[in-house]
Design a protein around this motif. Structure first.
Motif, PDB file in Angstrom:
ATOM      1  N   ILE A   4      19.984  21.679  21.539  1.00  0.00           N
ATOM      2  CA  ILE A   4      20.753  20.563  22.096  1.00  0.00           C
ATOM      3  C   ILE A   4      20.447  20.388  23.575  1.00  0.00           C
ATOM      4  N   ASN A   5      20.379  21.491  24.306  1.00  0.00           N
ATOM      5  CA  ASN A   5      20.055  21.406  25.738  1.00  0.00           C
ATOM      6  C   ASN A   5      18.675  20.803  25.957  1.00  0.00           C
ATOM      7  N   LEU A   6      17.700  21.271  25.172  1.00  0.00           N
ATOM      8  CA  LEU A   6      16.332  20.764  25.324  1.00  0.00           C
ATOM      9  C   LEU A   6      16.247  19.274  25.015  1.00  0.00           C
ATOM     10  N   LEU A   7      16.948  18.839  23.976  1.00  0.00           N
ATOM     11  CA  LEU A   7      16.910  17.431  23.600  1.00  0.00           C
ATOM     12  C   LEU A   7      17.536  16.555  24.678  1.00  0.00           C
ATOM     13  N   VAL A   8      18.634  17.014  25.245  1.00  0.00           N
ATOM     14  CA  VAL A   8      19.255  16.254  26.337  1.00  0.00           C
ATOM     15  C   VAL A   8      18.320  16.189  27.540  1.00  0.00           C
ATOM     16  N   GLU A   9      17.694  17.316  27.852  1.00  0.00           N
ATOM     17  CA  GLU A   9      16.770  17.346  28.995  1.00  0.00           C
ATOM     18  C   GLU A   9      15.574  16.423  28.762  1.00  0.00           C
ATOM     19  N   LEU A  10      15.045  16.434  27.544  1.00  0.00           N
ATOM     20  CA  LEU A  10      13.933  15.544  27.217  1.00  0.00           C
ATOM     21  C   LEU A  10      14.359  14.081  27.301  1.00  0.00           C
ATOM     22  N   GLY A  11      15.566  13.785  26.848  1.00  0.00           N
ATOM     23  CA  GLY A  11      16.062  12.414  26.920  1.00  0.00           C
ATOM     24  C   GLY A  11      16.206  11.925  28.353  1.00  0.00           C
ATOM     25  N   ILE A  12      16.746  12.773  29.205  1.00  0.00           N
ATOM     26  CA  ILE A  12      16.890  12.411  30.624  1.00  0.00           C
ATOM     27  C   ILE A  12      15.528  12.219  31.273  1.00  0.00           C
ATOM     28  N   LEU A  13      14.600  13.124  30.949  1.00  0.00           N
ATOM     29  CA  LEU A  13      13.250  13.020  31.504  1.00  0.00           C
ATOM     30  C   LEU A  13      12.577  11.723  31.072  1.00  0.00           C
ATOM     31  N   SER A  14      12.756  11.356  29.797  1.00  0.00           N
ATOM     32  CA  SER A  14      12.137  10.118  29.317  1.00  0.00           C
ATOM     33  C   SER A  14      12.704   8.906  30.044  1.00  0.00           C
ATOM     34  N   LEU A  15      14.000   8.880  30.322  1.00  0.00           N
ATOM     35  CA  LEU A  15      14.618   7.779  31.058  1.00  0.00           C
ATOM     36  C   LEU A  15      14.092   7.704  32.484  1.00  0.00           C
ATOM     37  N   LEU A  16      13.970   8.844  33.112  1.00  0.00           N
ATOM     38  CA  LEU A  16      13.449   8.873  34.486  1.00  0.00           C
ATOM     39  C   LEU A  16      12.005   8.377  34.535  1.00  0.00           C
ATOM     40  N   LEU A  17      11.208   8.800  33.562  1.00  0.00           N
ATOM     41  CA  LEU A  17       9.811   8.385  33.544  1.00  0.00           C
ATOM     42  C   LEU A  17       9.673   6.887  33.299  1.00  0.00           C
ATOM     43  N   ALA A  19      11.403   4.625  34.411  1.00  0.00           N
ATOM     44  CA  ALA A  19      11.720   3.888  35.642  1.00  0.00           C
ATOM     45  C   ALA A  19      10.602   4.007  36.668  1.00  0.00           C
ATOM     46  N   THR A  20       9.488   4.627  36.273  1.00  0.00           N
ATOM     47  CA  THR A  20       8.362   4.817  37.182  1.00  0.00           C
ATOM     48  C   THR A  20       7.108   4.199  36.574  1.00  0.00           C
ATOM     49  N   ARG A  21       5.995   4.429  37.225  1.00  0.00           N
ATOM     50  CA  ARG A  21       4.728   3.923  36.698  1.00  0.00           C
ATOM     51  C   ARG A  21       4.275   4.696  35.459  1.00  0.00           C
ATOM     52  N   PHE A  22       5.024   5.752  35.111  1.00  0.00           N
ATOM     53  CA  PHE A  22       4.716   6.529  33.904  1.00  0.00           C
ATOM     54  C   PHE A  22       5.613   6.103  32.744  1.00  0.00           C
ATOM     55  N   ALA A  23       5.948   4.802  32.712  1.00  0.00           N
ATOM     56  CA  ALA A  23       6.864   4.293  31.690  1.00  0.00           C
ATOM     57  C   ALA A  23       6.329   4.522  30.275  1.00  0.00           C
ATOM     58  N   ALA A  24       5.029   4.394  30.092  1.00  0.00           N
ATOM     59  CA  ALA A  24       4.444   4.598  28.760  1.00  0.00           C
ATOM     60  C   ALA A  24       4.669   6.030  28.291  1.00  0.00           C
ATOM     61  N   LEU A  25       4.499   6.980  29.215  1.00  0.00           N
ATOM     62  CA  LEU A  25       4.744   8.383  28.873  1.00  0.00           C
ATOM     63  C   LEU A  25       6.230   8.601  28.576  1.00  0.00           C
ATOM     64  N   ARG A  27       8.298   6.461  27.268  1.00  0.00           N
ATOM     65  CA  ARG A  27       8.603   5.949  25.932  1.00  0.00           C
ATOM     66  C   ARG A  27       8.156   6.941  24.856  1.00  0.00           C
ATOM     67  N   LYS A  28       7.029   7.586  25.076  1.00  0.00           N
ATOM     68  CA  LYS A  28       6.564   8.597  24.122  1.00  0.00           C
ATOM     69  C   LYS A  28       7.528   9.778  24.072  1.00  0.00           C
ATOM     70  N   PHE A  29       8.015  10.164  25.259  1.00  0.00           N
ATOM     71  CA  PHE A  29       8.991  11.251  25.311  1.00  0.00           C
ATOM     72  C   PHE A  29      10.269  10.859  24.576  1.00  0.00           C
ATOM     73  N   ALA A  30      10.676   9.597  24.727  1.00  0.00           N
ATOM     74  CA  ALA A  30      11.899   9.124  24.067  1.00  0.00           C
ATOM     75  C   ALA A  30      11.750   9.161  22.548  1.00  0.00           C
ATOM     76  N   VAL A  31      10.597   8.698  22.053  1.00  0.00           N
ATOM     77  CA  VAL A  31      10.349   8.735  20.612  1.00  0.00           C
ATOM     78  C   VAL A  31      10.323  10.182  20.118  1.00  0.00           C
TER      79      VAL A  31
END
Length: 255
Positions: A4-17, A19-25, A27-31
């Motif tokens: 659960i902790n890892l999934l939340v951390e991955l979700g937050i990381l995907s949102l942060l990415l 918002a940057t020029r790494f948006a494509a990455l 989205r992959k993290f979110a999926v």
């Protein structure tokens, strides 16, 4: 490292990415996060991880005769909630308290030891033994029969402190009561501490082998089983690396 902790951390990381020029990455993290969440919550993953732990030790065989002592590992009572409400609060694993009461009635000459202090990283005066004792007494175990070990913070200290407290004799037989998934690590630790005990598993989370490949319709159940299993496998690995168990997955009759 827990799911659960890892999934939340991955979700937050995907949102942060995203918002940057790494948006494509991002989205992959979110999926990836959503796929992992679905696998953790609905697939048989939790069952597959949990079954080897719960099935490692069979139910205790009473045909060998009465035990000399019964050791109850803490883990049922929430010390913070109990302190806040000034009454014992059983948050999970109630079988760890119910089974010893039945054993104590069946074997009136056996000593009963409850071992558990506080597992909190921040020091606290709330001790699990202090809140568990009234529960055991209400279930029929006389206060004068209970031996409380209230200083241990983990399973290793449960074994070390309990052995020092009761000074078991070589010819005595002691039962160890804890959750079935926690039994392999507990038995390995007690053996390493030089305290020969017999496994009395309780608090099963699975019905058996028939459930190995079952999918669940309740995400909370799937996440809960996976969380419990991963936590225990991490504990087994950590204790093996620290030399507190003799093997990664202790089993019956092994060191």
């Amino acid at each position: 490292m827990l799911p659960i902790n890892l999934l939340v951390e991955l979700g937050i990381l995907s949102l942060l990415l995203m918002a940057t020029r790494f948006a494509a990455l991002g989205r992959k993290f979110a999926v990836t996060t959503l796929v992992l969440l679905a696998l953790t919550a609905f697939s048989p993953l939790g069952n597959l991880l949990l079954y080897p732990l719960e099935s490692r030790f069979p139910a205790w065989d009473p045909s060998r005769g009465a035990p000399d002592g019964i050791i109850v590992l803490g883990g049922s009572v929430d010390t913070d909630l109990s302190a806040a409400h000034r009454t014992p609060v059983v948050s999970h694993a109630a079988d760890r308290l119910l089974a010893p009461a039945e054993l104590a009635r069946r074997y009136p000459n056996a000593r009963v030891v409850f071992t558990g202090g506080s597992a909190n990283l921040v020091a606290t005066e709330a001790k699990e033994a202090d809140y568990s004792a009234p529960i055991l007494e209400s279930l029929g175990i006389p206060k004068e029969r209970l031996i409380l070990e209230r200083d241990s913070r983990n399973t290793w200290e449960n074994a070390i402190f309990t052995k020092k407290l009761v000074a078991p004799k070589p010819d005595e037989r002691w039962l160890l009561v804890t959750s079935a998934f926690h039994m392999p690590r507990s038995m390995g630790i007690f053996r390493k501490a030089g305290f020969d005990v017999e496994a009395y598993p309780v608090d099963w989370r699975m019905g058996g082998r028939d459930e190995l490949f079952e999918f669940t319709r309740n995400a909370a159940d799937g996440l809960g089983r996976t969380e419990v299993a991963v936590r225990e496998w991490i504990g087994l690995l950590a204790y093996r690396l620290m030399g507190r168990t003799g093997e990664l997955l202790p089993g019956p009759g092994k060191d």
